[in-house]
Write an enzyme that holds these catalytic residues in place. Sequence first.
Site, PDB file in Angstrom:
ATOM      1  N   GLU A  54      34.301 -22.678 -42.565  1.00 34.10           N
ATOM      2  CA  GLU A  54      33.989 -23.497 -43.731  1.00 34.10           C
ATOM      3  C   GLU A  54      34.136 -22.654 -44.998  1.00 34.10           C
ATOM      4  OE1 GLU A  54      29.833 -24.703 -44.650  1.00 34.10           O
ATOM      5  OE2 GLU A  54      30.629 -26.719 -44.866  1.00 34.10           O
TER       6      GLU A  54
ATOM      7  N   CYS B 277      29.770 -31.679 -47.823  1.00 36.47           N
ATOM      8  CA  CYS B 277      29.768 -31.279 -46.412  1.00 36.47           C
ATOM      9  C   CYS B 277      30.779 -32.099 -45.622  1.00 36.47           C
ATOM     10  CB  CYS B 277      28.381 -31.439 -45.820  1.00 36.47           C
ATOM     11  SG  CYS B 277      27.678 -33.041 -46.165  1.00 36.47           S
TER      12      CYS B 277
ATOM     13  N   LYS C  42      11.264 -28.248 -50.789  1.00 37.32           N
ATOM     14  CA  LYS C  42      11.795 -26.996 -51.356  1.00 37.32           C
ATOM     15  C   LYS C  42      13.257 -27.267 -51.720  1.00 37.32           C
ATOM     16  CE  LYS C  42      13.925 -22.975 -51.359  1.00 37.32           C
ATOM     17  NZ  LYS C  42      14.918 -23.091 -52.422  1.00 37.32           N
TER      18      LYS C  42
ATOM     19  N   VAL D  51      21.419 -20.345 -42.225  1.00 33.83           N
ATOM     20  CA  VAL D  51      19.996 -20.592 -42.499  1.00 33.83           C
ATOM     21  C   VAL D  51      19.433 -21.592 -41.479  1.00 33.83           C
ATOM     22  CG1 VAL D  51      18.348 -21.507 -44.171  1.00 33.83           C
ATOM     23  CG2 VAL D  51      20.190 -20.010 -44.948  1.00 33.83           C
TER      24      VAL D  51
ATOM     25  N   GLU E 188      21.149 -30.434 -40.700  1.00 31.21           N
ATOM     26  CA  GLU E 188      22.490 -30.900 -41.086  1.00 31.21           C
ATOM     27  C   GLU E 188      23.185 -29.738 -41.771  1.00 31.21           C
ATOM     28  OE1 GLU E 188      24.109 -33.352 -40.198  1.00 31.21           O
ATOM     29  OE2 GLU E 188      22.491 -34.503 -39.288  1.00 31.21           O
TER      30      GLU E 188
HETATM   31  P1  NAP Z   1      21.944 -22.737 -47.889  1.00 35.04           P
HETATM   32  O1  NAP Z   1      22.247 -21.463 -48.549  1.00 35.04           O
HETATM   33  O2  NAP Z   1      21.731 -22.750 -46.436  1.00 35.04           O
HETATM   34  O3  NAP Z   1      20.676 -23.323 -48.644  1.00 35.04           O
HETATM   35  C1  NAP Z   1      20.110 -24.573 -48.311  1.00 35.04           C
HETATM   36  C2  NAP Z   1      18.639 -24.540 -48.640  1.00 35.04           C
HETATM   37  O4  NAP Z   1      17.993 -23.615 -47.772  1.00 35.04           O
HETATM   38  C3  NAP Z   1      18.322 -24.076 -50.058  1.00 35.04           C
HETATM   39  O5  NAP Z   1      17.198 -24.778 -50.532  1.00 35.04           O
HETATM   40  C4  NAP Z   1      17.994 -22.612 -49.847  1.00 35.04           C
HETATM   41  O6  NAP Z   1      17.192 -22.044 -50.847  1.00 35.04           O
HETATM   42  C5  NAP Z   1      17.240 -22.704 -48.547  1.00 35.04           C
HETATM   43  N1  NAP Z   1      17.122 -21.426 -47.830  1.00 35.04           N
HETATM   44  C6  NAP Z   1      17.818 -20.280 -47.993  1.00 35.04           C
HETATM   45  N2  NAP Z   1      17.372 -19.342 -47.112  1.00 35.04           N
HETATM   46  C7  NAP Z   1      16.394 -19.935 -46.384  1.00 35.04           C
HETATM   47  C8  NAP Z   1      15.559 -19.519 -45.326  1.00 35.04           C
HETATM   48  N3  NAP Z   1      15.628 -18.291 -44.809  1.00 35.04           N
HETATM   49  N4  NAP Z   1      14.674 -20.402 -44.825  1.00 35.04           N
HETATM   50  C9  NAP Z   1      14.595 -21.652 -45.297  1.00 35.04           C
HETATM   51  N5  NAP Z   1      15.353 -22.105 -46.313  1.00 35.04           N
HETATM   52  C10 NAP Z   1      16.232 -21.256 -46.838  1.00 35.04           C
HETATM   53  O7  NAP Z   1      23.088 -23.825 -48.193  1.00 35.04           O
HETATM   54  P2  NAP Z   1      23.711 -24.212 -49.604  1.00 35.04           P
HETATM   55  O8  NAP Z   1      24.609 -23.107 -50.036  1.00 35.04           O
HETATM   56  O9  NAP Z   1      22.640 -24.671 -50.536  1.00 35.04           O
HETATM   57  O10 NAP Z   1      24.557 -25.498 -49.228  1.00 35.04           O
HETATM   58  C11 NAP Z   1      25.863 -25.446 -48.744  1.00 35.04           C
HETATM   59  C12 NAP Z   1      25.876 -25.697 -47.250  1.00 35.04           C
HETATM   60  O11 NAP Z   1      25.204 -26.910 -46.967  1.00 35.04           O
HETATM   61  C13 NAP Z   1      27.270 -25.878 -46.678  1.00 35.04           C
HETATM   62  O12 NAP Z   1      27.369 -25.190 -45.470  1.00 35.04           O
HETATM   63  C14 NAP Z   1      27.366 -27.381 -46.438  1.00 35.04           C
HETATM   64  O13 NAP Z   1      28.265 -27.759 -45.433  1.00 35.04           O
HETATM   65  C15 NAP Z   1      25.974 -27.697 -46.069  1.00 35.04           C
HETATM   66  N6  NAP Z   1      25.690 -29.116 -46.250  1.00 35.04           N
HETATM   67  C16 NAP Z   1      25.583 -29.888 -45.145  1.00 35.04           C
HETATM   68  C17 NAP Z   1      25.329 -31.247 -45.267  1.00 35.04           C
HETATM   69  C18 NAP Z   1      25.211 -32.110 -44.066  1.00 35.04           C
HETATM   70  O14 NAP Z   1      24.697 -33.209 -44.175  1.00 35.04           O
HETATM   71  N7  NAP Z   1      25.651 -31.679 -42.901  1.00 35.04           N
HETATM   72  C19 NAP Z   1      25.165 -31.812 -46.534  1.00 35.04           C
HETATM   73  C20 NAP Z   1      25.284 -30.982 -47.637  1.00 35.04           C
HETATM   74  C21 NAP Z   1      25.528 -29.629 -47.483  1.00 35.04           C
HETATM   75  P3  NAP Z   1      17.865 -21.193 -52.054  1.00 35.04           P
HETATM   76  O15 NAP Z   1      18.709 -22.167 -52.789  1.00 35.04           O
HETATM   77  O16 NAP Z   1      16.704 -20.714 -52.816  1.00 35.04           O
HETATM   78  O17 NAP Z   1      18.656 -20.114 -51.406  1.00 35.04           O
END
Ligand code: NAP
Length: 479
Positions: free
Chosen positions: A381, A280, A171, A228, A246
């Site tokens: 963050e 990240c 997904k 999430v 992560e």
């Molecule tokens: P996000 O909003 O949490 O979304 C991540 C993924 O989860 C997307 O595919 C999203 O789908 C999906 N999602 C949303 N709600 C969900 C639910 N209830 N159940 C399951 N999946 C769900 O994060 P983002 O805005 O895409 O990414 C930014 C964040 O990622 C930042 O906090 C960053 O630090 C973190 N990040 C961490 C790492 C690491 O390795 N630690 C690497 C990269 C990014 P939709 O797009 O359809 O909402």
Amino acid sequence: MQTFANYINGEWVNGPTFENRNPANTDDLVGLFVKGSAADVDAAAAAAEAALPAWSNMTGPARGNILFKTAELLDQRFEAISAEMTREEGKTLPEAKGEVRRAINIFKYFAGEGSRMGGFLVPSERDRVHMFAIRKPVGVVGLVTPWNFPIAIPVWKLAPALICGNTMVLKPASAAPLSAWRVVEALHDAGLPKGVVNFVAGSGGTLGSALVNARPVKAVSFTGSCEVGNWLHAEASKRRLRIQLEMGGKNPTIVLGDCDFNAAVENTVNAAMFSTGQKCTATSRAIVEDSIYDRFVEALVARTRKLKVGNGLEAGIDIGPAVDEGQLETNLRYIEIGRKEAGEPVVGGNRLTGGAYDKGYFVEPTIFANVTEDMRIAQEEIFGPVLAVMRARDFEDAMAIANRVPFGLSASIQTTNVSRVFEYIYRMEAGLLTVNLPSAGVEYQLPFGGTKDSSFGPKEQGPAAFDFYSDYKTVYLKY
Ligand code: NAP
């Protein structure tokens, strides 16, 4: 306008769509993506379950050949996929090319592991007993990925999962699903058997819930926000799924008085601002020793003023837009919080407007000086090009400040003192440390992941990836 269908059981499945627009120019519609439903996730999980016996019984080298072929196809399509990534995510073309190259290399690395992946063979205490442990796949896995590394993150989950013999449902993030779709297309063209990888795009809330509750799913690997991730963990635990998270960070760069000054300025600006601060592992706190604090802030400002913000497809651009309106608003909201907490930023602080800027989500790279630990911009963050500079009395004070946050993803130190380097290596509470390098910028051959609130479960990438995507079967054999 091309519609990018979901991929279930080897078939391209159509339905109602949602838009994928270029954040540097919202007139540019990158593509229409099929908005998957909970029923699609169920069908995808069932297809993955049906494909599991044949895929997991295929030899490792044979699975590796399909991964090698996928890498070759991505290489042939390298220029087009890179440009598409810039259009859908906003990062500059050189950054996108670097990421596509990394994805190709990850496929090659894990393809090779198909011929190497071992278990344990140890001597028994008993006579004529041969005992060993072999790796076996976990089964059907769910992969949920974010938009900020739209090809590298899907690939660093898909490749180890595949080589271990699992089947899966991917997904992708709604803000940037095309790069992951191109990977699935390449896997299809490389001859991956039907049902082994399934791709369902659409709303995270709907699909995430379906995925974590789909009966065949045995494990979920997630990269994204803490909010999430924490929810997914709670849901997955009800079914005792294996889970790997992560999530966010608030990564420090510690700058000591004895550093290579110009390199430290460059590393800090690079880690804080490049990719629009949307890594990240980006630096969001520069913790600077008092002895060079004023001179360092001045140099950071001068270097930041030289950064060119614009459409990442144009030559000479350093920083692209925020990925979407929501992230732009988050950046601007935190800049206002910063103004109230720390006063006017020493550079930046505004949305960029006028001309081509009006079509995209551009914000000035922004630095706040004299930030203290009690401020929200020092603790939360932001995920944008916003840097908080903090003053430390000395090395010990800098370490204490660096560690006093709930996160522990990456960290950097800039110093020429080898003893302090080792103190930092042993005492810094983060999963990924750099020394005299930017806090961001990882390679695929070593474990990746954080500690504290940033991560949960086994690490990703390198040989450590097998800890999540495989299990041991232990055998005692009397001959
Ligand atoms: P996000 O909003 O949490 O979304 C991540 C993924 O989860 C997307 O595919 C999203 O789908 C999906 N999602 C949303 N709600 C969900 C639910 N209830 N159940 C399951 N999946 C769900 O994060 P983002 O805005 O895409 O990414 C930014 C964040 O990622 C930042 O906090 C960053 O630090 C973190 N990040 C961490 C790492 C690491 O390795 N630690 C690497 C990269 C990014 P939709 O797009 O359809 O909402």
